[in-house]
Design a protein around this motif. Structure first.
Motif, PDB file in Angstrom:
ATOM      1  N   ILE A 103       0.688 -10.494  -2.752  1.00  0.00           N
ATOM      2  CA  ILE A 103      -0.355 -11.386  -1.801  1.00  0.00           C
ATOM      3  C   ILE A 103       0.745 -11.344  -0.526  1.00  0.00           C
ATOM      4  O   ILE A 103       1.909 -11.891  -0.405  1.00  0.00           O
ATOM      5  N   ILE A 104       0.257 -11.265   0.857  1.00  0.00           N
ATOM      6  CA  ILE A 104       1.095 -11.245   2.018  1.00  0.00           C
ATOM      7  C   ILE A 104       0.454 -12.362   2.888  1.00  0.00           C
ATOM      8  O   ILE A 104      -0.567 -12.348   3.163  1.00  0.00           O
ATOM      9  N   ALA A 105       1.580 -13.111   3.510  1.00  0.00           N
ATOM     10  CA  ALA A 105       0.961 -14.213   4.384  1.00  0.00           C
ATOM     11  C   ALA A 105       2.020 -14.197   5.381  1.00  0.00           C
ATOM     12  O   ALA A 105       3.229 -14.015   5.247  1.00  0.00           O
ATOM     13  N   PHE A 106       1.658 -14.787   6.482  1.00  0.00           N
ATOM     14  CA  PHE A 106       2.616 -15.203   7.777  1.00  0.00           C
ATOM     15  C   PHE A 106       3.448 -16.452   7.147  1.00  0.00           C
ATOM     16  O   PHE A 106       2.757 -17.224   6.744  1.00  0.00           O
ATOM     17  N   ARG A 120      -1.889  -8.231   5.456  1.00  0.00           N
ATOM     18  CA  ARG A 120      -3.074  -7.574   5.191  1.00  0.00           C
ATOM     19  C   ARG A 120      -3.897  -8.344   3.856  1.00  0.00           C
ATOM     20  O   ARG A 120      -2.903  -8.637   2.856  1.00  0.00           O
ATOM     21  N   ASN A 121      -5.167  -8.735   3.966  1.00  0.00           N
ATOM     22  CA  ASN A 121      -5.584  -9.435   2.969  1.00  0.00           C
ATOM     23  C   ASN A 121      -6.087  -8.443   1.614  1.00  0.00           C
ATOM     24  O   ASN A 121      -6.225  -7.150   2.061  1.00  0.00           O
ATOM     25  N   VAL A 122      -6.038  -8.888   0.528  1.00  0.00           N
ATOM     26  CA  VAL A 122      -6.670  -8.242  -0.544  1.00  0.00           C
ATOM     27  C   VAL A 122      -7.897  -8.509  -1.067  1.00  0.00           C
ATOM     28  O   VAL A 122      -8.374  -9.655  -0.967  1.00  0.00           O
ATOM     29  N   ALA A 123      -8.772  -7.526  -1.655  1.00  0.00           N
ATOM     30  CA  ALA A 123      -9.989  -7.749  -2.284  1.00  0.00           C
ATOM     31  C   ALA A 123     -10.066  -8.552  -3.418  1.00  0.00           C
ATOM     32  O   ALA A 123     -11.086  -8.950  -4.041  1.00  0.00           O
ATOM     33  N   ASP A 124      -8.977  -8.398  -4.367  1.00  0.00           N
ATOM     34  CA  ASP A 124      -8.884  -9.134  -5.552  1.00  0.00           C
ATOM     35  C   ASP A 124      -7.618  -9.953  -5.723  1.00  0.00           C
ATOM     36  O   ASP A 124      -6.699  -9.507  -6.320  1.00  0.00           O
TER      37      ASP A 124
END
Length: 539
Positions: free
Chosen positions: A496-499, A485-489
């Motif tokens: 920060i999460i990525a595949f 899930r992306n973050v707004a800031d």
């Protein structure tokens, strides 16, 4: 269709006996409830009950978003709370792909902004679930107000109890879905219409216009179904009175929220007539639109596996959605409408709905017509028949009609001092009888959040104030909800999460965030590996 079981017949017998006895033996001090039943206390209590029950079933104001639409709404609200409509596209945007969210050429959810704007106050107070719970409470209070105005406080109390015990609908109320906003808006709009017709005060008509406009930037199709019957009544009344000024003022002010759409388009995509929804659809799901049959247009981007898995069944629905199949489609959807309203012990109430339609006041046909139009309008759209969320705005309507039938049968309308007391007794009886269902729905709501709560706790246990986590989801992971899930800031976010798309993509993303410690989490083994080489098993 199965027949009602023995418990259902026992319930019916108990309700009838209690109501008949209460008509005779309700003491005068209990009947005094009528003295305050016309004031604000009863709606406030109904609102508190609805909000408290939803909060209990959801598990708190920090409940996890489960379905990807919920995550996207929260991201949109977080962006708006931070003063942004969109962010620059993340590095290796494929690794940050999130359903219902644009990740290129910018990062922005696809939805119209109405619901996200409503969620902003809760985020500013660090309680993301606050506004949905308040909206459910507002819906409960308005439902009682509306039914009380046309059929008495007793019927209003029963309506709230029936609405809160509709099968499975607790999942939709205890959520970040936009239907919570539009349900409250519809009931507020119907209440404003009633007040305007009774007082002719232009303020109520203006409120109706604002409600309609805000709903249009939240769920446009729903608000079309809401607006048509309301507009017929308003225009007919205006033609008779020839007082066009209030109507024109209401239309003008009601259109102001619509300006948010071209503003969003311009701020996100740089063009007032290019919508994020339209671009996202072309990028990933070109067939996801109103109409019949499957559009075979190829998506603009490579569709990631989790979206492809979701699309496969969705595409089948669209392929089968043909004009000739509409009777079957309607029958399937009505089957799940029946489950929501009349499953288990509720089967006994089905004939009373017909009675309610007969005895209800004429004004109630406005929301009933909106509910019917909502079902008809969605016949132009292919979806799973069990996805009753699309019709959440009509659920209070069916509860109200059913309550009017129950009240007509069991409550002596000629004895207004006893009406509310009897309604409270019947409503409390329904809630008491439904308590196993309420507990089961609470458990289901919280079970659906469990894996995300575990993931959140795991992230909290990873050492470091600035971390980057690459996720390997299982091959059989549910495509309707993702850990990424992306973050707004991104500058201030701890995590920060990525595949995890492979070493090359991982290295590129790590270089874009050089001050973050990098880890890899494997869903299959539930273990965290430091990309510096240290293993960090999760509990």
């Amino acid at each position: 269709m199965s027949f009602p079981g023995r418990q259902s017949w026992v319930l019916l017998l108990l309700i009838v006996l209690v109501a008949l006895l209460a008509r005779r033996i309700v003491p005068a001090r209990l009947a005094r409830i009528a003295a305050w039943s016309d004031g604000p206390a009863l709606p406030i209590l109904a609102g508190i009950l609805a909000a408290s029950l939803t909060l209990w079933q959801w598990g708190g104001l920090h409940a996890e978003a489960v379905v990807y639409d919920e995550s996207a709404y929260l991201l949109q609200a977080e962006l708006l709370a931070a003063g942004h409509w969109a962010l620059p596209s993340p590095p290796v945007h494929e690794a940050f792909t999130q359903s219902a969210v644009l990740v290129t050429p910018v990062l922005a959810p696809k939805m119209p902004p109405g619901h996200a704007l409503a969620l902003v106050p809760g985020l500013l107070l660090h309680a993301p679930g606050l506004v949905p719970v308040i909206l459910v409470g507002l819906t409960g209070a308005l439902l009682l107000l509306l039914v009380r105005k046309v059929a008495g406080a007793g019927a209003g109390t029963i309506a709230v109890a029936l609405w809160l015990t509709q099968a499975g609908q607790a999942r939709w109320r205890a959520s970040y879905f936009s239907e919570n906003t539009t349900t409250a808006l519809c009931l507020l709009g119907w209440y404003a219409l009633l007040k305007w017709r009774a007082t002719r005060h232009s303020g109520w008509l203006i409120l109706l216009g604002i409600v309609t406009g805000w709903g249009a930037i939240t769920r446009p199709l729903t608000m079309i179904a809401f607006t048509i019957p309301v507009a017929i009544v308003v225009i007919a009344d205006t033609l008779r009175s020839r007082q066009w000024g209030p109507l024109l003022a209401a239309v003008g002010i009601g259109m102001l929220p619509l300006l948010a759409i071209p503003l969003q388009n311009s701020m996100v995509l740089g063009s007032w007539n290019a919508t994020p929804l339209g671009l996202y659809t072309r990028q990933y799901v070109p067939f996801d639109k109103m109409g019949f049959g499957l559009d075979s247009t190829a998506p603009l981007l490579k569709v990631p596996p989790f979206i492809a898995a979701s699309n496969a069944d969705f595409a089948l629905r669209h392929r089968e959605h043909q004009p000739a199949a509409l009777p079957q489609v309607l029958a399937q959807r009505l089957k799940f409408w029946w489950v929501a309203n009349f499953s288990l012990w509720r089967k006994l109430l089905a004939p009373i709905l017909i009675l309610g339609l007969i005895v209800m006041p004429v004004v109630v046909w406005v929301p009933v017509a909106s509910g019917v139009l909502l079902y008809i309008s969605y016949l132009l759209y292919a979806h799973q028949p069990y996805w009753t969320l699309y019709y959440a705005e009509a659920n209070p309507v069916w509860a109200a009609v059913l309550a009017m039938g129950v009240a007509w049968l069991l409550i002596e309308s000629r004895a207004p001092q006893r009406t509310t007391a009897l309604g409270v007794i019947i409503g409390a009886g329904l809630l008491f009888w439904a308590r196993p269902d309420l507990i089961r729905w609470r458990d289901a709501n919280q079970d659906s959040q469990r894996k995300f709560l575990v993931f959140r706790r795991m992230l909290a246990e990873i050492p470091g104030d600035r971390i980057l986590v690459f996720v390997r989801e299982r091959a059989d992971h549910d495509p309707h909800g993702s850990f990424v899930r992306n973050v707004a800031d991104p500058n201030r976010a701890r995590v920060i999460i990525a595949f995890d798309l492979g070493d090359a993509e991982t290295d590129t993303i790590r270089k874009a965030f050089p001050d973050r410690m990098a880890f890899r989490w494997d869903e299959a083994t539930n273990s965290v590996e430091s990309l510096s080489g240290n293993s960090h098993p999760t509990p």
